[in-house]
Design a protein around this motif. Structure first.
Motif, PDB file in Angstrom:
ATOM      1  N   VAL A   1      38.300  36.402  34.173  1.00 39.81           N
ATOM      2  CA  VAL A   1      38.147  37.812  34.515  1.00 39.81           C
ATOM      3  C   VAL A   1      36.662  38.163  34.471  1.00 39.81           C
ATOM      4  O   VAL A   1      35.974  37.873  33.495  1.00 39.81           O
ATOM      5  N   ILE A   2      36.165  38.794  35.537  1.00 38.82           N
ATOM      6  CA  ILE A   2      34.765  39.207  35.612  1.00 38.82           C
ATOM      7  C   ILE A   2      34.690  40.725  35.462  1.00 38.82           C
ATOM      8  O   ILE A   2      35.324  41.469  36.213  1.00 38.82           O
ATOM      9  N   VAL A   3      33.928  41.166  34.480  1.00 39.57           N
ATOM     10  CA  VAL A   3      33.761  42.597  34.203  1.00 39.57           C
ATOM     11  C   VAL A   3      32.297  42.954  34.403  1.00 39.57           C
ATOM     12  O   VAL A   3      31.436  42.487  33.658  1.00 39.57           O
TER      13      VAL A   3
ATOM     14  N   GLU B   1      32.471  44.422  45.191  1.00 39.87           N
ATOM     15  CA  GLU B   1      33.230  43.815  44.112  1.00 39.87           C
ATOM     16  C   GLU B   1      34.612  43.451  44.640  1.00 39.87           C
ATOM     17  O   GLU B   1      35.328  44.296  45.159  1.00 39.87           O
ATOM     18  N   ASP B   2      34.981  42.188  44.517  1.00 40.16           N
ATOM     19  CA  ASP B   2      36.310  41.744  44.892  1.00 40.16           C
ATOM     20  C   ASP B   2      37.241  41.857  43.690  1.00 40.16           C
ATOM     21  O   ASP B   2      36.801  42.179  42.577  1.00 40.16           O
ATOM     22  N   PRO B   3      38.556  41.608  43.862  1.00 39.93           N
ATOM     23  CA  PRO B   3      39.442  41.575  42.696  1.00 39.93           C
ATOM     24  C   PRO B   3      38.842  40.683  41.605  1.00 39.93           C
ATOM     25  O   PRO B   3      38.305  39.615  41.899  1.00 39.93           O
ATOM     26  N   PRO B   4      38.914  41.120  40.350  1.00 41.92           N
ATOM     27  CA  PRO B   4      38.116  40.492  39.295  1.00 41.92           C
ATOM     28  C   PRO B   4      38.702  39.222  38.690  1.00 41.92           C
ATOM     29  O   PRO B   4      38.108  38.650  37.791  1.00 41.92           O
ATOM     30  N   VAL B   5      39.873  38.772  39.131  1.00 44.87           N
ATOM     31  CA  VAL B   5      40.541  37.645  38.478  1.00 44.87           C
ATOM     32  C   VAL B   5      40.482  36.394  39.354  1.00 44.87           C
ATOM     33  O   VAL B   5      40.842  36.432  40.535  1.00 44.87           O
ATOM     34  N   TYR B   6      39.996  35.299  38.756  1.00 43.49           N
ATOM     35  CA  TYR B   6      39.939  33.999  39.413  1.00 43.49           C
ATOM     36  C   TYR B   6      40.627  32.990  38.486  1.00 43.49           C
ATOM     37  O   TYR B   6      41.159  33.351  37.442  1.00 43.49           O
ATOM     38  N   THR B   7      40.592  31.712  38.848  1.00 43.48           N
ATOM     39  CA  THR B   7      41.131  30.687  37.966  1.00 43.48           C
ATOM     40  C   THR B   7      40.030  29.694  37.615  1.00 43.48           C
ATOM     41  O   THR B   7      39.122  29.467  38.426  1.00 43.48           O
ATOM     42  N   PHE B   8      40.068  29.152  36.412  1.00 42.04           N
ATOM     43  CA  PHE B   8      39.060  28.157  36.043  1.00 42.04           C
ATOM     44  C   PHE B   8      39.682  26.803  35.702  1.00 42.04           C
ATOM     45  O   PHE B   8      38.977  25.865  35.349  1.00 42.04           O
ATOM     46  N   LEU B   9      40.991  26.661  35.841  1.00 44.64           N
ATOM     47  CA  LEU B   9      41.663  25.403  35.508  1.00 44.64           C
ATOM     48  C   LEU B   9      41.880  24.537  36.742  1.00 44.64           C
ATOM     49  O   LEU B   9      42.227  25.039  37.810  1.00 44.64           O
ATOM     50  N   GLY B  10      41.663  23.225  36.566  1.00 40.80           N
ATOM     51  CA  GLY B  10      42.094  22.247  37.547  1.00 40.80           C
ATOM     52  C   GLY B  10      41.509  22.360  38.923  1.00 40.80           C
ATOM     53  O   GLY B  10      42.178  22.052  39.913  1.00 40.80           O
ATOM     54  N   GLN B  11      40.230  22.761  39.040  1.00 40.90           N
ATOM     55  CA  GLN B  11      39.617  22.896  40.357  1.00 40.90           C
ATOM     56  C   GLN B  11      38.649  21.766  40.682  1.00 40.90           C
ATOM     57  O   GLN B  11      38.002  21.778  41.715  1.00 40.90           O
TER      58      GLN B  11
END
Length: 296
Positions: free
Chosen positions: A76-78, A116-126
């Protein structure tokens, strides 16, 4: 600076002090948070950016009144001065690694079309080792090996660059003026200490300013006085506790900083137009009745 000698198979990259200052992310702090009884799910602002890596559990990230589901493996980016909070699932308590970043906002697009885009990304398994850096930071903080703080700070810098690459983000300088810093400090201090016996004199002393000046600039910045904002934060947390716990009204009044249950009941009814018990017994579901704290 890139140095290349055509007579040798050697390429040397030199980093000047100026480049280091401009390119390195300014990591303010790293913290590890786990949902518990002391977790305050109140909307709040801060003058710096935060990156929240959800390392366990599930819940909701709320930004400017909009909800985004989050779970283990999400990032999450704030950005600075963004009204937000985190709500944990009771069955799967949230656990987060948080990196605070100074004077920076993370944006999409070029300078003339920043967004600003939607604030949620993923950090697993990329496949870019971002998750490995996250868990390396947690491991260093847990084991406290020699020089672990310096080590984790450098790891956090790597995390920021990995996040920017993964999400296609740019780091944009965001520096507030003196007035903005004073107001941001007071607002954040109230967010973190609202349950304590705060006064305008104490808040003014912490910013080394006259209390009347503080009231003026805070009201101009946020449209509400510091003490009125304090009361709204207490009411907002009381609403949360009435909805999500079975604590008594007396316990809630004490936990949220009110001087007495009767004073709490009076201020709650003034703000929400329902008594605490009426709010708990169904009135809390009527969103048009409850009055949210003002946004900045």
């Amino acid at each position: 600076m890139l140095c290349y000698n055509k007579d040798m198979s050697n390429v040397r990259y030199e980093f000047t002090e100026k480049q280091a200052r401009e390119d390195d992310p300014r990591v303010l702090y790293i913290s590890v948070s786990k949902f518990g009884e002391d977790w305050l799910s109140l909307p709040h602002y801060h003058p710096h950016a935060e990156l929240l890596f959800i390392t366990n559990g599930a819940g909701i990230f709320r930004r400017e009144g909009r909800d985004y589901p989050v779970k283990r493996g999400d990032l999450v980016i704030v950005n600075p001065n963004t009204l937000h909070t985190e709500l944990s699932s009771p069955e799967k308590p949230l656990e987060c690694l948080i990196v605070g970043v100074q004077n920076t906002a993370f944006m999409k697009g070029e300078k003339d079309e920043e967004r600003e885009d939607p604030p949620v990304y993923t950090f697993l398994g990329q496949g870019d080792h971002l998750d490995e850096y996250v868990y390396a930071v947690e491991r260093e903080l847990a084991e406290k090996s020699p020089n672990y703080l310096s080590f984790t700070r450098h790891l956090a810098c790597i995390l920021l660059f990995c996040v920017m690459r993964r999400a296609g983000l740019r780091a944009v300088t965001r520096k507030g003026g003196l007035v903005a810093k004073e107001c941001s400090f007071v607002r954040q201090y109230i967010d973190e200490h609202f349950a304590e016996d705060l006064s305008i004199d104490e808040l003014a002393a912490k910013t080394f300013t006259n209390k009347y000046h503080l009231i003026h600039i805070f009201s101009r910045e946020y449209g509400i006085s510091p003490i009125a904002y304090l009361m709204e934060k207490r009411i907002e947390e009381a609403r949360h506790l009435l909805r999500e716990t079975r604590m008594s009204v007396t316990e809630i009044s004490k936990m949220t900083g009110f001087s007495s249950p009767s004073f709490f009941a009076k201020r709650f009814k003034q703000s929400v137009r329902l008594s605490p018990l009426a709010y708990r017994n169904g009135g809390g579901n009527a969103g048009e009745i409850a009055t949210p704290p003002p946004s900045g």
